[in-house]
Design an enzyme around this catalytic site. Structure first.
Site, PDB file in Angstrom:
ATOM      1  N   GLU A  48       7.498-122.375 106.479  1.00  0.00           N
ATOM      2  CA  GLU A  48       7.420-123.781 106.073  1.00  0.00           C
ATOM      3  C   GLU A  48       8.550-124.030 105.082  1.00  0.00           C
ATOM      4  O   GLU A  48       8.527-123.509 103.963  1.00  0.00           O
ATOM      5  CB  GLU A  48       6.037-124.035 105.454  1.00  0.00           C
ATOM      6  CG  GLU A  48       5.773-125.483 105.156  1.00  0.00           C
ATOM      7  CD  GLU A  48       5.895-126.370 106.396  1.00  0.00           C
ATOM      8  OE1 GLU A  48       5.336-126.015 107.446  1.00  0.00           O
ATOM      9  OE2 GLU A  48       6.564-127.414 106.294  1.00  0.00           O
ATOM     10  N   SER A  49       9.527-124.835 105.526  1.00  0.00           N
ATOM     11  CA  SER A  49      10.741-124.968 104.714  1.00  0.00           C
ATOM     12  C   SER A  49      10.470-125.573 103.335  1.00  0.00           C
ATOM     13  O   SER A  49      11.121-125.215 102.358  1.00  0.00           O
ATOM     14  CB  SER A  49      11.797-125.771 105.471  1.00  0.00           C
ATOM     15  OG  SER A  49      11.287-127.020 105.864  1.00  0.00           O
ATOM     16  N   CYS A  78      14.312-121.508 112.709  1.00  0.00           N
ATOM     17  CA  CYS A  78      13.333-122.584 112.507  1.00  0.00           C
ATOM     18  C   CYS A  78      13.369-123.098 111.062  1.00  0.00           C
ATOM     19  O   CYS A  78      14.330-123.764 110.698  1.00  0.00           O
ATOM     20  CB  CYS A  78      11.962-122.131 112.947  1.00  0.00           C
ATOM     21  SG  CYS A  78      10.950-123.514 113.445  1.00  0.00           S
ATOM     22  N   ARG A 105      12.974-132.517 111.291  1.00  0.00           N
ATOM     23  CA  ARG A 105      11.834-131.586 111.227  1.00  0.00           C
ATOM     24  C   ARG A 105      10.703-132.026 112.154  1.00  0.00           C
ATOM     25  O   ARG A 105      10.502-133.209 112.392  1.00  0.00           O
ATOM     26  CB  ARG A 105      11.306-131.508 109.796  1.00  0.00           C
ATOM     27  CG  ARG A 105      12.296-130.882 108.843  1.00  0.00           C
ATOM     28  CD  ARG A 105      11.727-130.848 107.436  1.00  0.00           C
ATOM     29  NE  ARG A 105      10.516-130.043 107.368  1.00  0.00           N
ATOM     30  CZ  ARG A 105       9.593-130.171 106.413  1.00  0.00           C
ATOM     31  NH1 ARG A 105       9.729-131.063 105.471  1.00  0.00           N
ATOM     32  NH2 ARG A 105       8.538-129.385 106.424  1.00  0.00           N
ATOM     33  N   HIS A 175      11.976-118.845 117.910  1.00  0.00           N
ATOM     34  CA  HIS A 175      11.665-117.602 117.186  1.00  0.00           C
ATOM     35  C   HIS A 175      11.975-116.353 118.013  1.00  0.00           C
ATOM     36  O   HIS A 175      11.060-115.762 118.598  1.00  0.00           O
ATOM     37  CB  HIS A 175      10.179-117.587 116.805  1.00  0.00           C
ATOM     38  CG  HIS A 175       9.827-118.576 115.746  1.00  0.00           C
ATOM     39  ND1 HIS A 175       9.795-118.268 114.414  1.00  0.00           N
ATOM     40  CD2 HIS A 175       9.521-119.891 115.833  1.00  0.00           C
ATOM     41  CE1 HIS A 175       9.473-119.338 113.714  1.00  0.00           C
ATOM     42  NE2 HIS A 175       9.303-120.337 114.557  1.00  0.00           N
ATOM     43  N   GLU A 177      12.421-113.467 117.066  1.00  0.00           N
ATOM     44  CA  GLU A 177      11.760-112.279 116.500  1.00  0.00           C
ATOM     45  C   GLU A 177      10.369-112.068 117.091  1.00  0.00           C
ATOM     46  O   GLU A 177       9.768-111.015 116.901  1.00  0.00           O
ATOM     47  CB  GLU A 177      11.691-112.392 114.967  1.00  0.00           C
ATOM     48  CG  GLU A 177      10.672-113.378 114.394  1.00  0.00           C
ATOM     49  CD  GLU A 177      11.096-114.849 114.515  1.00  0.00           C
ATOM     50  OE1 GLU A 177      12.126-115.140 115.151  1.00  0.00           O
ATOM     51  OE2 GLU A 177      10.359-115.695 113.973  1.00  0.00           O
TER      52      GLU A 177
HETATM   53  N1  GLN Z   1       7.782-127.115 110.691  1.00  0.00           N
HETATM   54  C1  GLN Z   1       8.373-126.172 109.785  1.00  0.00           C
HETATM   55  C2  GLN Z   1       9.244-126.882 108.750  1.00  0.00           C
HETATM   56  O1  GLN Z   1       9.486-128.044 108.869  1.00  0.00           O
HETATM   57  C3  GLN Z   1       9.194-125.136 110.545  1.00  0.00           C
HETATM   58  C4  GLN Z   1       8.308-124.362 111.469  1.00  0.00           C
HETATM   59  C5  GLN Z   1       8.749-122.956 111.715  1.00  0.00           C
HETATM   60  O2  GLN Z   1       9.538-122.366 110.978  1.00  0.00           O
HETATM   61  N2  GLN Z   1       8.187-122.372 112.741  1.00  0.00           N
HETATM   62  O3  GLN Z   1       9.676-126.281 107.826  1.00  0.00           O
END
Ligand code: GLN
Length: 192
Positions: A48-49, A78, A105, A175, A177
């Site tokens: 979550e940024s 992400c 986002r 992702h 990973e």
């Molecule tokens: N929705 C997240 C964000 O806005 C990112 C989601 C993720 O890293 N999988 O930061």
């Protein structure tokens, strides 16, 4: 062996560590700025940024990370890609400004906010790694709306860039990973 830092404040850093090992690198779980001196490159994971930003400020890591990125490669996935962008919207948010992209986002909306799909990488990606489609896991992913002229799109999904190389840096909105395919991590290791 290349020492690959994985920013480990929040998010799926453990999966990145395992992916770095599969690609033949040595993961270093980075929590403090002193550790930046001992690594060849850094991965900023998904998560979550907004939360990551708070923790980066709390740990005094914003400027050290920006400075690291001015000299060494960073791979953001992400939330990590969101943090590396020059412009973030929906909502607007501070970022490190390392890659000339504008990101929106959570841009796929609520209905299809997460999915696993196969994408066709650009032939250049296959040439530099190995041939074959990429399995892309999207989790509340952003969309890259604008990319600067200097960047190279290595894969798209529904027309939008999802894997992009900008000079020494790499960003992915999915992702890599989370699958057994370590080609994207291998490509990043090549850049170190
Ligand atoms: N929705 C997240 C964000 O806005 C990112 C989601 C993720 O890293 N999988 O930061």
């Amino acid at each position: 062996m290349k020492r690959v830092g994985v920013l480990s404040l929040q998010g799926d850093f453990a999966a990145h560590g395992a992916a770095v090992e599969r690609a033949g690198g040595e993961p270093v779980f980075v929590r403090q700025r002193e550790q930046l001196g001992g690594i060849d490159g850094l991965i900023i994971p998904g998560g979550e940024s907004t939360t990551m930003l708070k923790l980066l400020h709390y740990e005094g890591l914003m400027e050290p990370l920006a400075e690291f990125g001015r000299h060494k490669p960073i791979f953001g996935t992400c939330a990590g890609a969101i943090l590396m962008a020059t412009k973030v919207c929906s909502p607007e948010q501070e970022s490190l400004g390392l890659v000339d992209i504008a990101v929106e986002r959570n841009a796929y909306g609520r209905q299809i906010d997460s999915r696993v799909t196969e994408i066709e990488p650009d032939p250049e990606f296959e040439k530099r790694t190995a041939p074959g489609k990429l399995e892309a896991v999207f989790i509340r992913a952003p969309i890259i709306r604008d990319a600067g002229k200097g960047s190279k799109v290595l894969a798209r999904y529904k027309g939008d860039p999802v894997l992009l190389e900008a000079g020494r840096h790499l960003v992915a909105t999915f992702h890599p990973e989370l699958t057994g395919d370590s080609r994207v991590h291998a490509l990043f290791l090549e850049k170190l």
